[in-house]
Design a protein around this motif. Structure first.
Motif, short mmCIF file in Angstrom:
data_model
loop_
_atom_site.label_atom_id
_atom_site.label_comp_id
_atom_site.label_asym_id
_atom_site.label_seq_id
_atom_site.Cartn_x
_atom_site.Cartn_y
_atom_site.Cartn_z
N ALA A 74 3.41 -3.50 3.05
CA ALA A 74 3.24 -4.96 3.04
C ALA A 74 2.29 -5.40 4.15
N TYR A 75 2.46 -4.84 5.35
CA TYR A 75 1.56 -5.16 6.47
C TYR A 75 0.14 -4.70 6.17
N TRP A 76 -0.01 -3.48 5.67
CA TRP A 76 -1.33 -2.90 5.43
C TRP A 76 -2.12 -3.71 4.41
N LEU A 77 -1.46 -4.14 3.34
CA LEU A 77 -2.15 -4.91 2.31
C LEU A 77 -2.61 -6.27 2.83
N GLU A 78 -1.77 -6.96 3.59
CA GLU A 78 -2.08 -8.31 4.02
C GLU A 78 -2.99 -8.36 5.24
N GLU A 79 -2.85 -7.41 6.16
CA GLU A 79 -3.59 -7.49 7.42
C GLU A 79 -4.80 -6.56 7.49
N ILE A 80 -4.84 -5.53 6.66
CA ILE A 80 -5.95 -4.57 6.72
C ILE A 80 -6.83 -4.68 5.47
N VAL A 81 -6.22 -4.57 4.31
CA VAL A 81 -6.99 -4.51 3.06
C VAL A 81 -7.54 -5.88 2.67
N LYS A 82 -6.68 -6.89 2.60
CA LYS A 82 -7.10 -8.19 2.08
C LYS A 82 -8.20 -8.83 2.90
N PRO A 83 -8.15 -8.82 4.24
CA PRO A 83 -9.23 -9.48 5.00
C PRO A 83 -10.52 -8.69 5.08
N ASN A 84 -10.47 -7.37 4.85
CA ASN A 84 -11.63 -6.53 5.16
C ASN A 84 -12.28 -5.86 3.95
N LEU A 85 -11.58 -5.75 2.84
CA LEU A 85 -12.14 -5.09 1.66
C LEU A 85 -12.34 -6.11 0.54
N SER A 86 -12.97 -5.69 -0.53
CA SER A 86 -13.29 -6.60 -1.62
C SER A 86 -12.02 -7.02 -2.36
N PRO A 87 -12.05 -8.17 -3.03
CA PRO A 87 -10.87 -8.62 -3.78
C PRO A 87 -10.43 -7.62 -4.84
N GLY A 88 -11.38 -6.95 -5.49
CA GLY A 88 -11.02 -5.96 -6.49
C GLY A 88 -10.27 -4.79 -5.90
N THR A 89 -10.70 -4.35 -4.72
CA THR A 89 -10.01 -3.25 -4.04
C THR A 89 -8.60 -3.65 -3.66
N TYR A 90 -8.45 -4.87 -3.17
CA TYR A 90 -7.12 -5.34 -2.79
C TYR A 90 -6.18 -5.36 -4.00
N VAL A 91 -6.64 -5.86 -5.13
CA VAL A 91 -5.80 -5.92 -6.33
C VAL A 91 -5.42 -4.51 -6.78
N ALA A 92 -6.38 -3.58 -6.75
CA ALA A 92 -6.09 -2.21 -7.18
C ALA A 92 -5.06 -1.55 -6.26
N TYR A 93 -5.22 -1.71 -4.94
CA TYR A 93 -4.25 -1.15 -4.00
C TYR A 93 -2.88 -1.81 -4.13
N GLU A 94 -2.87 -3.14 -4.33
CA GLU A 94 -1.59 -3.86 -4.44
C GLU A 94 -0.81 -3.40 -5.66
N VAL A 95 -1.49 -3.19 -6.78
CA VAL A 95 -0.82 -2.74 -7.99
C VAL A 95 -0.25 -1.33 -7.80
N ALA A 96 -1.02 -0.44 -7.18
CA ALA A 96 -0.53 0.92 -6.94
C ALA A 96 0.69 0.92 -6.03
N CYS A 97 0.68 0.08 -5.01
CA CYS A 97 1.85 0.00 -4.11
C CYS A 97 3.05 -0.61 -4.81
N ARG A 98 2.85 -1.69 -5.54
CA ARG A 98 3.97 -2.41 -6.15
C ARG A 98 4.62 -1.64 -7.29
N LEU A 99 3.82 -0.95 -8.09
CA LEU A 99 4.37 -0.28 -9.27
C LEU A 99 4.81 1.16 -9.02
N TYR A 100 4.20 1.84 -8.07
CA TYR A 100 4.45 3.27 -7.96
C TYR A 100 4.90 3.71 -6.56
N ILE A 101 4.16 3.32 -5.52
CA ILE A 101 4.44 3.86 -4.19
C ILE A 101 5.72 3.29 -3.60
N VAL A 102 5.86 1.98 -3.58
CA VAL A 102 7.05 1.36 -2.98
C VAL A 102 8.33 1.69 -3.75
#
Length: 425
Positions: A74-102
């Motif tokens: 949750a911290y990594w997505l909001e503080e590292i990925v979302k402010p620094n990477l493209s919106p498409g990358t954030y959505v792809a990482y968020e889906v992988a975390c929400r559906l599989y990793i977490v």
């Protein structure tokens, strides 16, 4: 002989509850000194952990409290990925975390054993995702057709999706190591089945010409879009994101000397009409974004061949006609390609228009991305220098142009083998 006294800060092993415990003085990432404890059922287990902890303490700062994967994700997505990477990358990482990793690893610590991570990824690969995510169960009762009525559809993940999940976990644990919250990145050593790259399709010159002639003969409002994709190799988002001011007519919009006409088709070859590519249209989740292009090398000004310049001019005329017919319903956006009411064209809708045109033209169906590959292959058939093709396709690396976006036609292959056979005969 008396036992050797422990050195200052060495720690100790002692009985604790139903087993043993040990501690080592470590330096935390904030620079403070504190004790870190390890536990085990036997003295031997604790001693092994104690030795490893000493080794970690000798290397540098050690985190005394390791967060769980769920909390760190949750911290990594909001503080590292979302402010620094493209919106498409954030959505792809968020889906992988929400559906599989977490769901699978969320309760485990960041320093989880490699065996646990490998067992988890194997289980993800075997599990029917329709069952795991309740896809069929969310349908109305009368429309359920598989897992919700005990007819498992065996909807397992593709190798490419498994690779994306591994990359997401590896990126997250890599950031945790940078922050010294984790001591290792077990995702680097996860084993997945070897994935064979699918052979992508592309058209030859005849198929591409047949496709464009069909669109032009039917007066397809997206004919200019098809031309730009096939001739210039534009990405779908770049083409849909073009604006009216992206075109420099270079004097073609003024009266020519010979025919005294503006936008004279007979004289178009005399003008260096150029197209500036610096924006793209992307659907990211629930938002349709008009944003910068994929990479800095994607920004470029490309000269428009006569077929492109004439098609783009016709698109301007069509937009003016649509604006007049729509009246007050016209949205007035500055995009070159819009609907009949001046609204942006949804990228997925463009895919549907493309497929319908393939069917109407009677050519093999390929994707819009394969059309970009077709451009690279046709340039190779015309013996265009690879560096020039790289400039047209605007790739950051030469290898991408040659290995992914360029395919040698079967005719070229046959001719080469005939010449080789003749030389050996």
């Amino acid at each position: 002989m008396p036992a050797r006294a422990r050195a200052n800060g060495e720690g100790s092993i002692y009985p604790h509850r139903n087993g043993f415990a040990a501690y080592v003085w470590v330096t935390k990432p904030d620079g403070k000194r504190t004790r870190k404890y390890v536990y085990g059922k036997t003295r031997e287990d604790v001693h092994e952990k104690w030795v490893k902890l000493h080794a970690e303490a000798a290397k540098g700062p050690v985190a005394t409290k390791t967060p769980t994967i769920a909390s760190y994700a949750a911290y990594w997505l909001e503080e590292i990925v979302k402010p620094n990477l493209s919106p498409g990358t954030y959505v792809a990482y968020e889906v992988a975390c929400r559906l599989y990793i977490v769901p699978g690893l969320g309760k485990k610590k960041l320093n989880l054993p490699a065996r646990d991570a490998q067992t988890w990824i194997n289980e993800v690969a075997r599990t029917c995702q329709c069952c795991a995510q309740g896809r069929d169960e969310r349908r109305p009762k009368g429309k359920r057709r598989c897992c919700a009525i005990r007819r498992c559809c065996k909807s397992t993940l593709s190798p490419s999706t498994l690779g994306h999940i591994r990359r997401t976990l590896r990126s997250m644990l890599g950031q945790a190591m940078v922050e010294e919250t984790a001591s290792r990145n077990v995702a680097k050593h996860l084993r997945l089945p070897v994935q064979r790259a699918a052979r992508r399709k592309s058209w030859d010159t005849d198929d591409a010409r047949k496709f464009l002639e069909s669109a032009r003969a039917d007066g397809d409002p997206l004919y200019a879009a098809y031309v730009l994709v096939l001739v210039l190799g534009l990405r779908k988002g770049e083409m849909l994101g073009l604006t009216d001011d992206a075109i420099d007519w270079a004097g073609w919009d003024r009266r020519c000397k010979e025919h005294r006409a503006t936008f004279c088709v007979d004289c178009v070859a005399e003008y260096d009409v150029t197209l500036q590519i610096d924006r793209q249209l992307q659907r990211i989740g629930t938002e349709l974004l008009h944003r910068e292009t994929k990479t800095p090398t994607s920004d470029a000004g490309l000269p428009l061949p006569p077929i492109c310049a004439v098609a783009v001019r016709q698109r301007h005329l069509d937009a003016e006609r649509d604006s007049t017919e729509a009246g007050p319903l016209w949205h007035g956006l500055r995009l070159l390609f819009t609907t009949k009411f001046g609204t942006p064209i949804e990228p997925r809708n463009f895919n549907r228009y493309w497929d319908r045109r393939c069917h109407a033209a009677g050519v093999p169906r390929i994707t819009v991305r394969d059309a970009r590959r077709t451009c690279g292959s046709l340039l190779a058939d015309l013996d265009v220098h690879p560096r020039v093709a790289m400039q047209i396709l605007r790739h950051a690396k030469f290898s991408i142009t040659m290995e992914i976006y360029t395919q040698v036609s079967s005719k070229k292959t046959r001719d080469a083998l005939k010449r080789l056979g003749a030389s050996l005969g």
